[in-house]
Design an enzyme around this catalytic site. Structure first.
Site, PDB file in Angstrom:
ATOM      1  N   ARG A 299     -17.630  14.381 -47.404  1.00  0.00           N
ATOM      2  CA  ARG A 299     -17.769  13.193 -46.567  1.00  0.00           C
ATOM      3  C   ARG A 299     -16.410  12.538 -46.358  1.00  0.00           C
ATOM      4  NH1 ARG A 299     -16.030  10.204 -49.795  1.00  0.00           N
ATOM      5  NH2 ARG A 299     -16.017   8.549 -48.267  1.00  0.00           N
TER       6      ARG A 299
ATOM      7  N   GLN B 253     -20.453   4.864 -52.456  1.00  0.00           N
ATOM      8  CA  GLN B 253     -19.196   5.625 -52.452  1.00  0.00           C
ATOM      9  C   GLN B 253     -18.080   4.867 -53.164  1.00  0.00           C
ATOM     10  OE1 GLN B 253     -21.223   5.166 -49.862  1.00  0.00           O
ATOM     11  NE2 GLN B 253     -21.095   6.786 -48.345  1.00  0.00           N
TER      12      GLN B 253
ATOM     13  N   ASP C 257     -13.741   5.677 -39.259  1.00  0.00           N
ATOM     14  CA  ASP C 257     -14.417   6.889 -38.790  1.00  0.00           C
ATOM     15  C   ASP C 257     -14.107   7.168 -37.327  1.00  0.00           C
ATOM     16  OD1 ASP C 257     -16.158   5.978 -41.225  1.00  0.00           O
ATOM     17  OD2 ASP C 257     -16.495   8.111 -40.870  1.00  0.00           O
TER      18      ASP C 257
ATOM     19  N   ASN D 249     -16.327   1.886 -39.165  1.00  0.00           N
ATOM     20  CA  ASN D 249     -16.129   2.311 -40.562  1.00  0.00           C
ATOM     21  C   ASN D 249     -17.401   1.960 -41.333  1.00  0.00           C
ATOM     22  OD1 ASN D 249     -14.404   3.453 -42.646  1.00  0.00           O
ATOM     23  ND2 ASN D 249     -14.384   1.401 -43.538  1.00  0.00           N
TER      24      ASN D 249
HETATM   25  O1  MRU Z   1     -20.582   7.912 -44.925  1.00  0.00           O
HETATM   26  P1  MRU Z   1     -19.211   8.275 -45.425  1.00  0.00           P
HETATM   27  O2  MRU Z   1     -19.099   8.236 -46.903  1.00  0.00           O
HETATM   28  O3  MRU Z   1     -18.721   9.575 -44.830  1.00  0.00           O
HETATM   29  O4  MRU Z   1     -18.280   7.119 -44.850  1.00  0.00           O
HETATM   30  C1  MRU Z   1     -16.899   7.207 -45.064  1.00  0.00           C
HETATM   31  C2  MRU Z   1     -16.150   6.050 -44.520  1.00  0.00           C
HETATM   32  O5  MRU Z   1     -16.680   5.143 -43.907  1.00  0.00           O
HETATM   33  C3  MRU Z   1     -14.664   6.113 -44.682  1.00  0.00           C
HETATM   34  O6  MRU Z   1     -14.120   4.833 -44.825  1.00  0.00           O
HETATM   35  C4  MRU Z   1     -14.039   6.759 -43.442  1.00  0.00           C
HETATM   36  O7  MRU Z   1     -14.659   7.970 -43.158  1.00  0.00           O
HETATM   37  C5  MRU Z   1     -12.589   6.986 -43.612  1.00  0.00           C
HETATM   38  S1  MRU Z   1     -12.226   8.265 -44.759  1.00  0.00           S
HETATM   39  C6  MRU Z   1     -10.559   8.454 -44.865  1.00  0.00           C
END
Ligand code: MRU
Length: 352
Positions: free
Chosen positions: A56, A207, A248, A258
């Site tokens: 992820r 996370q 993202d 994000n």
């Molecule tokens: O749902 P996830 O855990 O993939 O979300 C990740 C995020 O929102 C991160 O902040 C984003 O992908 C940047 S990672 C360098």
């Protein structure tokens, strides 16, 4: 004692591709209690690993998509070039549908698809496979370098004894390298700067608690975990000097998708006068999205809120709204920490 370079090299990795064309990921759903490396052997498995967040974070799923496409092709090298090309497109489209918001996934897969389309028709499937594999490796290597550059630029913003707050995980495990939002912390700490990191737990999938705390703790950064609801109070207490999170997808005007909760952090930061930064590579900037209104926000299943680790915490038939991301208005963002330097407002990325 480890020197700065050794320390940075010791940071755990989200994924790797070996000399025998095998692709492995660290299963992040099992952190922080178990460190399980899982080989990815089919396109369905890679789709599932991205969908279930075993791998992820925007840059990491871009790289996983690229390697996933490569391993999905390696047993089909006897196909003629036309059928092989059809397979490239079919598998790239399939992988691309695993998660919609992070632009890095479609960015990487579109890059490989374009290379396949432009491949000389006189060539064969084996040669095209090798070209695609080399490109996937190049995307990974470039991300390693990019993260480090983001770290070097961002480290300049962190002052001795600062409080630095982050949300979700935009660390090494969200990228191919040392992370985006955590990269400035790693670089600053490795050079001897001392500060306090705060990691917001990040409901519903935690996370921040499971991955960011694990990463920063392992590295030795002075880290404190907070519940998501604590961030505003922490700012009121004057303990936060800057906030840095990942992205993202960044629209051309700077609006940024994000992890859910990012927007309310940014609004609170504005109220308390705390600078709010986004750390991201240029590959996360999508100039085709004019503003945040053009960004598709992924909605996930209700079970992510109703259960924690299999334990039911709400009525099974309750209605649930579970967006994985939100969009932060560009007016709330003090700057973008990128591999090319820090970009300050006004934002218009198609011109920078
Ligand atoms: O749902 P996830 O855990 O993939 O979300 C990740 C995020 O929102 C991160 O902040 C984003 O992908 C940047 S990672 C360098």
């Amino acid at each position: 004692m480890k020197d700065s370079e050794e320390l940075l090299n010791s940071i755990p990795k989200a994924l790797y591709f070996d000399d025998e064309d095998r692709f492995f990921i660290l299963d992040q759903t099992k952190l922080p209690t178990d460190e399980v490396i899982e080989e990815q052997i089919s396109v369905e498995q890679v789709y599932d690993s991205i969908y279930k967040l075993k791998v992820r974070g925007a840059p990491a799923i871009g790289i996983a998509g690229a390697y996933g496409l490569v391993i999905s092709l390696k047993n089909s090298l006897d196909l003629n070039l036309e059928s092989f090309l059809d397979l490239v497109h079919k598998n790239a489209d399939y992988l691309n549908s695993s998660r919609p918001t992070a632009v890095n996934l479609s960015w990487a897969l579109n890059k490989l698809s374009k290379i396949a389309d432009e491949f000389p028709k006189s060539g064969n499937s084996k040669e095209l496979y090798k070209t695609l594999k080399d490109e996937a490796i190049a995307i990974h290597k470039s991300d390693i370098k990019t993260c480090r550059q983001i770290g070097e630029f961002g480290a300049e913003l962190i002052k001795q004894n600062d409080g630095v707050l982050t949300l979700c995980n935009a660390g090494a495990l969200a990228t191919g390298g040392i992370g985006t939002a955590l990269a400035p912390m790693y670089v600053a700490w490795s050079k001897g700067k001392r500060f306090k990191a705060y990691s917001s737990e990040t409901r519903p999938l935690l996370q921040g608690a499971r991955i960011t705390c694990w990463e920063l703790n392992k590295f030795g950064v002075d880290t404190t975990m907070i519940a998501d609801s604590v961030s505003s109070y922490l700012m009121k207490l004057g303990r936060v000097d800057m906030i840095v999170v990942g992205a993202d997808r960044v629209a051309n005007n700077g609006d940024t998708a994000n992890k859910i909760g990012t927007s309310s952090l940014a609004i609170n930061a504005k109220y308390y006068g705390v600078p709010f930064y986004i750390a991201c590579p240029y590959s996360t900037i999508d100039i085709n999205s004019k503003s945040g209104a053009d960004i598709v926000v992924e909605e996930r299943g209700k079970e992510e809120l109703i259960y924690i680790k299999g334990q039911q915490i709400a009525p099974k038939d309750i209605k649930v709204f579970n967006p994985a991301f939100d969009v932060t208005d560009s007016s709330l963002i003090a700057g973008f920490i990128t591999e090319k330097g820090i970009i300050y407002p006004p934002y218009n990325f198609s011109k920078s």
